[in-house]
Design a protein around this motif. Structure first.
Motif, PDB file in Angstrom:
ATOM      1  N   ALA A 199       0.824  -1.202   0.000  1.00  0.00           N
ATOM      2  CA  ALA A 199       0.000   0.000   0.000  1.00  0.00           C
ATOM      3  C   ALA A 199       0.862   1.258   0.000  1.00  0.00           C
ATOM      4  O   ALA A 199       0.567   2.236  -0.707  1.00  0.00           O
ATOM      5  CB  ALA A 199      -0.934  -0.001   1.215  1.00  0.00           C
ATOM      6  N   ARG A 202       2.390   1.858  -3.464  1.00  0.00           N
ATOM      7  CA  ARG A 202       1.459   2.483  -4.411  1.00  0.00           C
ATOM      8  C   ARG A 202       1.311   3.969  -4.128  1.00  0.00           C
ATOM      9  O   ARG A 202       1.274   4.793  -5.050  1.00  0.00           O
ATOM     10  CB  ARG A 202       0.111   1.784  -4.357  1.00  0.00           C
ATOM     11  N   TRP A 286      -6.759   3.142   5.172  1.00  0.00           N
ATOM     12  CA  TRP A 286      -5.721   3.552   4.229  1.00  0.00           C
ATOM     13  C   TRP A 286      -6.364   3.729   2.849  1.00  0.00           C
ATOM     14  O   TRP A 286      -6.922   2.784   2.301  1.00  0.00           O
ATOM     15  CB  TRP A 286      -4.620   2.500   4.164  1.00  0.00           C
ATOM     16  N   ALA A 288      -6.919   4.038  -1.164  1.00  0.00           N
ATOM     17  CA  ALA A 288      -6.289   3.430  -2.340  1.00  0.00           C
ATOM     18  C   ALA A 288      -5.744   4.475  -3.293  1.00  0.00           C
ATOM     19  O   ALA A 288      -4.839   4.185  -4.087  1.00  0.00           O
ATOM     20  CB  ALA A 288      -7.292   2.530  -3.062  1.00  0.00           C
TER      21      ALA A 288
END
Length: 332
Positions: A199, A202, A286, A288
């Protein structure tokens, strides 16, 4: 002499204990199944673990949190604490945090000071633990009333002393225009979080003007994150009390993502931090995507607002509460 029981889950209880013990005027003995930290100045009573096998009636029909029948580790743990109380006759026992240890001390006639935790703590065990305490300390500022919103009425026994951190607060500074790549620091915890390397990778790829540093159990573990916090333009953190205290001490703007914990501990803290007084953006999970805008918005928050959360004197005020409670002594 003061006893200080330190819960072994995570690292927040231990770092808070170290800060408070340094501020106390009396010798302090730590009681824990954690290893003695190098920075602990007093004695240390190593306790057997009370975990390890299937538990029978662990909550005593809903009246306690962890008192399983026939558990050898629990029996040895409580016996060792009882023997220590009888031998050392402490003036008070600080409990951070265990209802059962607090009850054991009170049944030995020792004043108990309980360190409160955020969250919905109206179950019978918590109510009992708070009720037998001579004082209850909340490591949050008085203005953060929702942090203790789940506590039963405690009248003058509840003391909101402000955040307690290992680090002295940095000089406040206003937001500055960027000069080169900015730094996003992800502050994970020892208690587990959803801040995965994938994550964060990204998010990093989507924000080319930012350098990312991932600290924590899923990233790079460091015992002292202070330098990294001071160098951050934005800190992404969970909502644990110690993490927020250290971000506040560093006077850095934050993105706060609460993690699942018993009694909605972090979600309750995040609800307070979402208010207008604190330099934090609070997210339910969190995200995206959307990181460029999130980091930009957070970087513009005036982190000098953390002064009211952590003024650097929380440990001293906690120590004063403990000393007051310790003055009640038996005539025998």
């Amino acid at each position: 002499m003061i006893g200080y029981y330190i819960h072994h889950h995570g690292r927040g209880h231990l770092s808070r204990a170290v800060a408070i013990a340094r501020a106390l005027e009396l010798p302090v003995t730590g009681l824990s199944s954690l290893p003695r930290p190098a920075e602990w100045a007093g004695d240390w009573l190593a306790l057997p673990t009370d975990e390890g096998h299937a538990a029978l009636d662990p909550d005593a029909h809903g009246e306690l949190h962890w008192a399983p029948l026939g558990h050898a580790g629990l029996r040895s743990r409580m016996a060792r604490i009882a023997e220590w109380i009888d031998r050392q006759q402490p003036r008070a026992l600080v409990v951070d945090v265990s209802v059962e240890v607090g009850l054991l001390a009170r049944l030995h006639g020792v004043p108990v000071v309980t360190i409160a935790m955020p969250g919905r703590r109206t179950d019978r065990a918590h109510v009992l633990g708070y009720a037998i305490s001579s004082a209850v300390i909340g490591a949050w500022p008085p203005a953060a009333t929702g942090m203790g919103g789940g506590l039963p009425p405690l009248d003058e026994r509840l003391h909101a002393v402000g955040a307690i951190s290992r680090f002295a607060p940095a000089e406040p500074r206003a937001p500055a225009p960027p000069a080169g790549p900015r730094r996003a620091v992800v502050l994970g915890g020892a208690g587990g979080d959803s801040f995965t390397s994938e994550a964060i990778g990204r998010a990093s790829a989507a924000t080319p003007g930012w350098d990312w540093l991932h600290l924590g159990a899923h990233g790079t573990w460091v015992d002292d994150p202070w330098g990294a916090l001071l160098a951050a333009d934005v800190v992404i953190t969970h909502a644990g009390e110690s993490a927020i205290a250290e971000v506040a001490a560093a006077r850095r703007p934050a993105i706060v993502i609460p993690q699942p914990r018993p009694h909605d501990e972090q979600r309750s803290a995040a609800e307070v931090l979402a208010g207008p007084d604190w330099p934090a953006l609070v997210l339910p999970e969190w995200p995206a995507d959307g990181w460029p805008a999130l980091l930009e918005s957070a970087s513009q928050l005036d982190a000098r607002g953390w002064q009211a959360w952590n003024d650097g004197h929380g440990a001293e005020r906690a120590a004063a509460v403990i000393l007051a409670a310790s003055r009640v002594r038996s005539a025998a």
